[in-house]
Write an enzyme that holds these catalytic residues in place. Sequence first.
Site, PDB file in Angstrom:
ATOM      1  N   SER A 214      13.551  50.480  62.177  1.00 26.51           N
ATOM      2  CA  SER A 214      13.143  51.353  63.281  1.00 26.51           C
ATOM      3  C   SER A 214      14.190  51.354  64.396  1.00 26.51           C
ATOM      4  CB  SER A 214      11.767  50.915  63.784  1.00 26.51           C
ATOM      5  OG  SER A 214      11.210  51.894  64.638  1.00 26.51           O
ATOM      6  N   ASP A 241      14.122  53.065  57.915  1.00 27.33           N
ATOM      7  CA  ASP A 241      13.390  54.107  58.635  1.00 27.33           C
ATOM      8  C   ASP A 241      13.782  54.120  60.119  1.00 27.33           C
ATOM      9  OD1 ASP A 241      11.688  56.267  58.166  1.00 27.33           O
ATOM     10  OD2 ASP A 241       9.985  55.257  59.073  1.00 27.33           O
ATOM     11  N   ARG A 255      23.238  57.821  67.946  1.00 28.20           N
ATOM     12  CA  ARG A 255      22.358  57.324  66.888  1.00 28.20           C
ATOM     13  C   ARG A 255      23.172  56.666  65.778  1.00 28.20           C
ATOM     14  NH1 ARG A 255      23.405  60.953  62.934  1.00 28.20           N
ATOM     15  NH2 ARG A 255      24.072  63.040  63.598  1.00 28.20           N
ATOM     16  N   ASP A 257      25.056  56.450  62.470  1.00 31.13           N
ATOM     17  CA  ASP A 257      25.783  57.467  61.704  1.00 31.13           C
ATOM     18  C   ASP A 257      26.766  56.771  60.769  1.00 31.13           C
ATOM     19  OD1 ASP A 257      28.848  58.129  62.693  1.00 31.13           O
ATOM     20  OD2 ASP A 257      27.670  57.097  64.225  1.00 31.13           O
ATOM     21  N   ASP A 260      29.570  53.978  61.595  1.00 29.58           N
ATOM     22  CA  ASP A 260      29.235  52.699  62.213  1.00 29.58           C
ATOM     23  C   ASP A 260      29.536  51.495  61.326  1.00 29.58           C
ATOM     24  OD1 ASP A 260      28.369  53.840  64.601  1.00 29.58           O
ATOM     25  OD2 ASP A 260      26.363  54.207  63.815  1.00 29.58           O
ATOM     26  N   HIS A 328       5.731  53.877  57.890  1.00 27.35           N
ATOM     27  CA  HIS A 328       6.886  53.315  58.599  1.00 27.35           C
ATOM     28  C   HIS A 328       7.256  51.936  58.055  1.00 27.35           C
ATOM     29  CE1 HIS A 328       9.766  53.525  61.759  1.00 27.35           C
ATOM     30  NE2 HIS A 328       9.223  52.611  62.543  1.00 27.35           N
TER      31      HIS A 328
END
Length: 631
Positions: A214, A241, A255, A257, A260, A328
């Site tokens: 998360s 997730d 975010r 990607d 990274d 989740h």
Amino acid sequence: MSSLAVATALQALLAMVPRSLVPQGVLGATKRTGSRIEEADHDSEDPDNKFSLDINNETDSLTSRCYGVYGCFSIAQPYLSLARPINVFPLSVRDLTPKFCLYTRANPSRCQLRLGDPGSVTSSNFRTGAEVKVLTHGYLEHGDKKWLKRMVAEFLILGDLNVIVLDWLSGSGPPYTQTVANIRLIGAILGRFILDLRDYVGVEPGHIHVVGHSLGAQLAGYTGLYLKERGASLGRITGLDPAEPYFEGTEPVVRLDPTDADLVDVIHTDAGPIITGGLGTLQTSGHLDFYPNGGIRMPGCGAHLIDSVAKEQGNIPYGIRRFIGCNHIRSYEYFTESINAACPFLSIECGSWEAYLKGRCWECGRSWERCARMGAHAHSHLNYTQPKQTERKMFLITGADSPFCTFHHRVSVVMSYSTEARLQGGDVGVFYLTLYGQKGQSPRIQLNQEEIFFEPGNVYTYMIGSADLGHLKHVVLEWLYVTVYYNPLTWRLLSQPVVHVNRIHIDSIEMQERYEFCGLDMPFRSGTRRQLEWQAACPEQAPSPGASFLGTLINFDVEDTIYSNIDAVNSGLNSLGNGQFISNLASSTNQVARELMESARRRIGARVNKRRREGEDDTSRRKQRRWRVWG
């Protein structure tokens, strides 16, 4: 002028104002000594504190704040956008105080290590020659969660590894916007820790694997960014997730990607719209993006609350959490199982979930280049090297309960083109299949999820999953007639509905085996179940004539046509400012509309079936009364 434009202009003006000229009541009191910055509410510097920050830049403004070796953080664009209307700075390092716990086979349950103290690494059970796994949690969680302990245990069963759990409980609480800000700094702290491992222990960042769930997945992205900006490269990030709110549709720097880490693999399990309860991202975020069961709804979720509590051994709070966030949490359940499972969690690259289910993507290629293993062993064919492609969409099917991994089968139902079949002309219905193998049998599996018109001579293909059954011996095929109440072309008024099957062709993906089970052009009336045996070669029939005009008309899907046109319009919105965000918002609306239409369709169908059953019951009662009169 829009509120976003006003906010952007205001923050741009404030960015030019030196922090020293702003009233202390606005910024919060600070004091500076030499090259150090400390929060004013602390009386003095603790000489034993390892969080003292070396500050090289003291000119932070209202839109940027520096945290010493951890870098400076801006709350202006791209961190300010339609997807992120509220932005704040991370809390201070003193307030966050993340905790690192090392676990090895020598200390499988006892925490070792201290942040900022490289000496604690050399005096611990850290093995310099072993792989390093870093695990971290998400929003409203901590490092002592049971799922993290299970993952640690599975990794230590896999090998004598260094498993480090990053616990950032003090920064994971509400409000959500503050936590979103905190993970930027915590990601940098983890990045600094990884550089310390390199400098003091000799472990290269390229040999480290970070697993985050998360918000923890987005945190891992910030770790990779921190290292990249300092000339290092993280080996691998697994995003379980990744959180959607404040990240979906944003710039890559905001975010997780593919840049990274050398390998970024992502498991999407709760990618529905946020307004329907979806918590994870739908957009691709890595080199390999896995979408088990389509990535939105997981089998086994949506059960009753009592069942969820039972799965948590009677723990009511945990049961409620499982009930609400079932999709989740499936991401880390799949990943944990994959660590030591014999089943490979094999996925296949495909353009969409719908195309995958229709069996259009099923071959892995000679070197298995179109397939990959979801989970802990996604890197098995890459050896930590940079993948040649990014944002590959991978699909697979899982089970409803643990063990979740399944073996995949491409099933082709070849309809008969015999004279009898052509005279009948085909019918509307649903096929069910049960597989029987050396190791057991599968449950009754529905092949086509919606009723369709089966035409003589045509082939209908589906992808299904089952447990490892070994070599298949035979199958049981069942057909049920379904009346499409709104389509008179499907009604059977003067004859009995029936279809004729020539054969069932099955390609077992993991086993790399092909089977043919002969139907011998036998008729299947509604409710008929026939056992089809394997044969080396089934009797051939004439080539498929293709779909007729009638079949095309009956199987025409109005809803899918409407949605495909809407999606085409949405893609055009990307040419506008924040087009990705607008497109994602529209797609979320479309998803809600689709769910509402599907729900209405099910309700109407249920009413029609109920009336049909009531009519059959009335007919049966009349027959019983007739027999009593005749008796």
